[in-house]
Design an enzyme around this catalytic site. Structure first.
Site, PDB file in Angstrom:
ATOM      1  N   ARG A  23       0.859  -1.172   0.000  1.00  0.00           N
ATOM      2  CA  ARG A  23       0.000   0.000   0.000  1.00  0.00           C
ATOM      3  C   ARG A  23       0.901   1.229   0.000  1.00  0.00           C
ATOM      4  O   ARG A  23       1.956   1.243   0.648  1.00  0.00           O
ATOM      5  CB  ARG A  23      -0.889   0.029   1.250  1.00  0.00           C
ATOM      6  CG  ARG A  23      -2.059  -0.941   1.207  1.00  0.00           C
ATOM      7  CD  ARG A  23      -3.145  -0.499   0.219  1.00  0.00           C
ATOM      8  NE  ARG A  23      -4.303  -1.377   0.238  1.00  0.00           N
ATOM      9  CZ  ARG A  23      -4.497  -2.390  -0.606  1.00  0.00           C
ATOM     10  NH1 ARG A  23      -3.609  -2.669  -1.541  1.00  0.00           N
ATOM     11  NH2 ARG A  23      -5.599  -3.110  -0.544  1.00  0.00           N
TER      12      ARG A  23
ATOM     13  N   GLU B 117      -3.003   7.844  -3.604  1.00  0.00           N
ATOM     14  CA  GLU B 117      -3.581   7.284  -4.813  1.00  0.00           C
ATOM     15  C   GLU B 117      -4.920   7.940  -5.136  1.00  0.00           C
ATOM     16  O   GLU B 117      -5.703   8.162  -4.205  1.00  0.00           O
ATOM     17  CB  GLU B 117      -3.775   5.773  -4.582  1.00  0.00           C
ATOM     18  CG  GLU B 117      -3.340   4.962  -5.776  1.00  0.00           C
ATOM     19  CD  GLU B 117      -3.124   3.509  -5.420  1.00  0.00           C
ATOM     20  OE1 GLU B 117      -2.195   3.200  -4.653  1.00  0.00           O
ATOM     21  OE2 GLU B 117      -3.904   2.708  -5.920  1.00  0.00           O
TER      22      GLU B 117
ATOM     23  N   HIS C 222      -1.455   0.502  -9.821  1.00  0.00           N
ATOM     24  CA  HIS C 222      -2.079  -0.481  -8.920  1.00  0.00           C
ATOM     25  C   HIS C 222      -2.658  -1.678  -9.698  1.00  0.00           C
ATOM     26  O   HIS C 222      -3.855  -1.981  -9.599  1.00  0.00           O
ATOM     27  CB  HIS C 222      -3.183   0.204  -8.090  1.00  0.00           C
ATOM     28  CG  HIS C 222      -3.464  -0.482  -6.783  1.00  0.00           C
ATOM     29  ND1 HIS C 222      -3.860   0.177  -5.652  1.00  0.00           N
ATOM     30  CD2 HIS C 222      -3.410  -1.791  -6.419  1.00  0.00           C
ATOM     31  CE1 HIS C 222      -4.045  -0.679  -4.660  1.00  0.00           C
ATOM     32  NE2 HIS C 222      -3.772  -1.903  -5.110  1.00  0.00           N
TER      33      HIS C 222
HETATM   34  N1  LIG Z   1      -0.749  -3.859  -5.155  1.00  0.00           N
HETATM   35  C1  LIG Z   1      -1.749  -4.715  -5.164  1.00  0.00           C
HETATM   36  O1  LIG Z   1      -2.537  -4.790  -6.095  1.00  0.00           O
HETATM   37  C2  LIG Z   1      -1.930  -5.651  -4.015  1.00  0.00           C
HETATM   38  C3  LIG Z   1      -2.453  -6.933  -4.259  1.00  0.00           C
HETATM   39  C4  LIG Z   1      -2.624  -7.767  -3.183  1.00  0.00           C
HETATM   40  C5  LIG Z   1      -2.288  -7.360  -1.902  1.00  0.00           C
HETATM   41  N2  LIG Z   1      -1.782  -6.122  -1.710  1.00  0.00           N
HETATM   42  C6  LIG Z   1      -1.383  -5.692  -0.355  1.00  0.00           C
HETATM   43  O2  LIG Z   1      -0.475  -6.660   0.158  1.00  0.00           O
HETATM   44  C7  LIG Z   1      -0.783  -6.895   1.520  1.00  0.00           C
HETATM   45  C8  LIG Z   1      -0.285  -8.257   1.925  1.00  0.00           C
HETATM   46  O3  LIG Z   1      -1.096  -9.273   1.371  1.00  0.00           O
HETATM   47  P1  LIG Z   1      -0.893 -10.800   1.812  1.00  0.00           P
HETATM   48  O4  LIG Z   1      -1.983 -11.577   1.182  1.00  0.00           O
HETATM   49  O5  LIG Z   1       0.510 -11.242   1.587  1.00  0.00           O
HETATM   50  O6  LIG Z   1      -1.165 -10.664   3.382  1.00  0.00           O
HETATM   51  P2  LIG Z   1      -0.568 -11.510   4.565  1.00  0.00           P
HETATM   52  O7  LIG Z   1      -1.411 -11.179   5.747  1.00  0.00           O
HETATM   53  O8  LIG Z   1      -0.430 -12.935   4.164  1.00  0.00           O
HETATM   54  O9  LIG Z   1       0.916 -10.918   4.764  1.00  0.00           O
HETATM   55  C9  LIG Z   1       1.191  -9.717   5.412  1.00  0.00           C
HETATM   56  C10 LIG Z   1       2.411  -9.939   6.276  1.00  0.00           C
HETATM   57  O10 LIG Z   1       2.823  -8.682   6.809  1.00  0.00           O
HETATM   58  C11 LIG Z   1       3.344  -8.956   8.096  1.00  0.00           C
HETATM   59  N3  LIG Z   1       3.408  -7.732   8.891  1.00  0.00           N
HETATM   60  C12 LIG Z   1       2.407  -7.087   9.530  1.00  0.00           C
HETATM   61  N4  LIG Z   1       2.887  -6.009  10.171  1.00  0.00           N
HETATM   62  C13 LIG Z   1       4.219  -5.979   9.921  1.00  0.00           C
HETATM   63  C14 LIG Z   1       5.272  -5.124  10.322  1.00  0.00           C
HETATM   64  N5  LIG Z   1       5.046  -4.071  11.109  1.00  0.00           N
HETATM   65  N6  LIG Z   1       6.510  -5.386   9.868  1.00  0.00           N
HETATM   66  C15 LIG Z   1       6.752  -6.453   9.081  1.00  0.00           C
HETATM   67  N7  LIG Z   1       5.792  -7.317   8.686  1.00  0.00           N
HETATM   68  C16 LIG Z   1       4.556  -7.080   9.109  1.00  0.00           C
HETATM   69  C17 LIG Z   1       2.376  -9.986   8.671  1.00  0.00           C
HETATM   70  O11 LIG Z   1       2.928 -10.672   9.784  1.00  0.00           O
HETATM   71  C18 LIG Z   1       2.164 -10.875   7.455  1.00  0.00           C
HETATM   72  O12 LIG Z   1       3.066 -11.972   7.419  1.00  0.00           O
HETATM   73  C19 LIG Z   1      -2.305  -6.692   1.592  1.00  0.00           C
HETATM   74  O13 LIG Z   1      -2.725  -6.342   2.891  1.00  0.00           O
HETATM   75  C20 LIG Z   1      -2.550  -5.585   0.601  1.00  0.00           C
HETATM   76  O14 LIG Z   1      -2.528  -4.340   1.269  1.00  0.00           O
HETATM   77  C21 LIG Z   1      -1.607  -5.249  -2.732  1.00  0.00           C
HETATM   78  O1  LIG Z   2      -5.447  -5.608  -1.646  1.00  0.00           O
HETATM   79  C1  LIG Z   2      -5.638  -5.982  -2.798  1.00  0.00           C
HETATM   80  O2  LIG Z   2      -6.215  -7.043  -3.074  1.00  0.00           O
HETATM   81  C2  LIG Z   2      -5.114  -5.161  -3.942  1.00  0.00           C
HETATM   82  O3  LIG Z   2      -4.621  -3.963  -3.628  1.00  0.00           O
HETATM   83  C3  LIG Z   2      -5.908  -5.202  -5.188  1.00  0.00           C
HETATM   84  O4  LIG Z   2      -5.813  -6.467  -5.694  1.00  0.00           O
END
Ligand SMILES: NC(=O)c1ccc[n+]([C@@H]2O[C@H](COP(=O)([O-])OP(=O)(O)OC[C@H]3O[C@@H](n4cnc5c(N)ncnc54)[C@H](O)[C@@H]3O)[C@@H](O)[C@H]2O)c1
Ligand SMILES: O=C(O)[C@H](O)CO
Length: 386
Positions: A273, A302, A320
């Site tokens: 994010r 954004e 994004h």
């Molecule tokens: N750009 C995009 O289109 C897109 C797509 C998918 C997800 N995302 C973002 O990616 C994030 C992660 O997704 P995920 O499915 O891997 O989630 P997830 O919950 O599996 O992984 C997140 C990880 O971050 C760790 N974490 C939390 N706080 C932390 C800190 N202070 N320092 C270090 N690590 C920390 C957690 O322990 C966890 O292992 C989502 O929350 C979303 O915001 C963005």
């Molecule tokens: O959190 C998410 O899933 C993304 O930002 C969009 O896929």
């Protein structure tokens, strides 16, 4: 808009009224709702980001559930309005739900869904693409070609960084961070250093086994290290990719000080994010360190970029799109719809939100469960035994 003018209606006689704030890819999610007696209303208004007022108007006086987007502000006002309209469920079409005030949803007894698992590999692939594009200066080189500036091979033309044998750093080694780490370790034989609040045991085992495989084949083995602090990752890694959730602990995790501790020629990638990086500090750092490169999928304000970012040659910026593969986006739509449908029908919550494949099989009906409800414990929802 005072009231959305453009709405597509499916199954007008359906018993449950479900609203989707956007058209979403594929048709399976529509069919699943229609088959289960839902009247589905899809907002087709041309405005990209709907306001709270827009969504209140969309929900109207009777609404059983809403499928919404990460660009919307799902706070007290919307959950109060949904609850007043008789609604029981909201699902983001996203895994991240930092746009949702889950406490407010709890207060009104509304279940909040998200869509984990189906976007893990797709998002990790974009992070890997940005890592490569930044390390090898692909966008700069493409612009140079198109501008007609190429007049022959030169030893110093667009020299970038070799990844093999270098160290990849991952901040947040959850689903996506771990998938990205595996791609970079296996694909480019990079060593891994990661920082997370929890141990990524499966990832560690994978890198250990891959290192042993390489050694047995007479190659330099890859290694892994779990860093005790994020700073250790920033100091040691050549490529750093950010994959934590956005919350109070990760807001501006990367700031002026943390940027200063990174290598001068490091590559930084953000597919988590935008606010995880202090973007003003980043622009200044890019300006002062021309060999430092970034690949950004997300931005602090954004859809806007902070002043100066768009002018930086050492930044690659994309809008994004990390989860934007057809399979993933159709799957996200399906999971979001099934979260809302499942709650309306009184189904239990799926036991493991990371194992969502049964919901994505197009040749079989989905399990009678909500794939992923983030506040299921707070609401005391039953868990599926399937
Ligand atoms: N750009 C995009 O289109 C897109 C797509 C998918 C997800 N995302 C973002 O990616 C994030 C992660 O997704 P995920 O499915 O891997 O989630 P997830 O919950 O599996 O992984 C997140 C990880 O971050 C760790 N974490 C939390 N706080 C932390 C800190 N202070 N320092 C270090 N690590 C920390 C957690 O322990 C966890 O292992 C989502 O929350 C979303 O915001 C963005
Ligand atoms: O959190 C998410 O899933 C993304 O930002 C969009 O896929």
């Amino acid at each position: 808009m005072a009231k959305p003018v453009s709405i597509e209606v499916w199954n007008p006689r359906g018993r449950y009224r479900v609203v989707s704030t956007k058209p979403m890819p594929g048709t399976r999610w529509i069919n699943l709702l229609v088959q289960q007696d839902c009247r589905l209303e899809i907002c087709t208004e041309k405005k990209t980001i709907l306001s709270v007022e827009d969504i209140i108007a969309l929900m109207g006086d009777k609404c059983d559930g809403v499928i919404g987007q990460l660009t919307e502000d799902w706070g007290e006002t919307l959950f109060a309005a949904l609850s007043k309209a008789g609604g029981k469920a909201f699902s983001n079409m996203a895994v991240g739900y930092n746009n949702v005030d889950v406490n407010a949803a709890n207060k009104y007894g509304v279940a909040v869904g998200n869509t984990p698992g189906v976007l893990t590999e797709t998002t990790a692939e974009l992070a890997a693409s940005l890592s490569l594009a930044a390390a090898r200066r692909i966008v700069e080189a493409d612009e140079f070609m198109r501008a007609g500036l190429y007049d022959g091979w030169l030893p110093n033309l667009f020299v970038g960084n070799l990844l093999k044998g270098q160290t990849v750093g991952v901040i947040g080694a959850g689903r996506i961070g771990s998938a990205y780490a595996r791609m970079m370790v296996e694909g480019f034989k990079m060593n891994l250093i990661y920082y997370d609040l929890y141990q990524a045991t499966r990832l560690e085992k994978f890198v250990t086994a891959y290192g042993q495989f390489l050694k047995a084949n007479g190659e330099q083995p890859v290694t892994w290290k779990r860093a005790a602090t994020m700073d250790e990752v920033l100091r040691e890694a050549d490529v750093i990719s950010l994959h934590p959730v956005l919350d109070k602990t990760t807001y501006h995790l990367i700031n002026k000080e943390s940027l200063a501790s990174m290598k001068k020629e490091a590559v930084l990638v953000n597919c988590s994010r935008g606010p995880v990086i202090d973007e003003v500090a980043l622009v200044e750092h890019l300006r002062r360190n021309p060999m430092f490169r970034v690949g950004l999928d997300v931005f602090e304000d954004e859809p806007y970029m902070k002043p100066g970012l768009a002018d930086m040659k050492n930044a690659i910026v994309v809008p994004h799109i990390a989860s934007a593969s057809k399979w993933t986006r159709e799957g996200m739509a399906t999971l979001a719809a099934l979260n809302v449908l499942g709650k309306i029908k009184g189904y239990p919550v799926w036991g493991d939100p990371n194992r969502v494949e049964p919901f994505l099989n197009e040749n079989a009906p989905p399990p009678a469960a909500c794939p992923s409800i983030v506040n299921s414990k707070a609401l005391g929802l039953p868990v599926s035994k399937l």
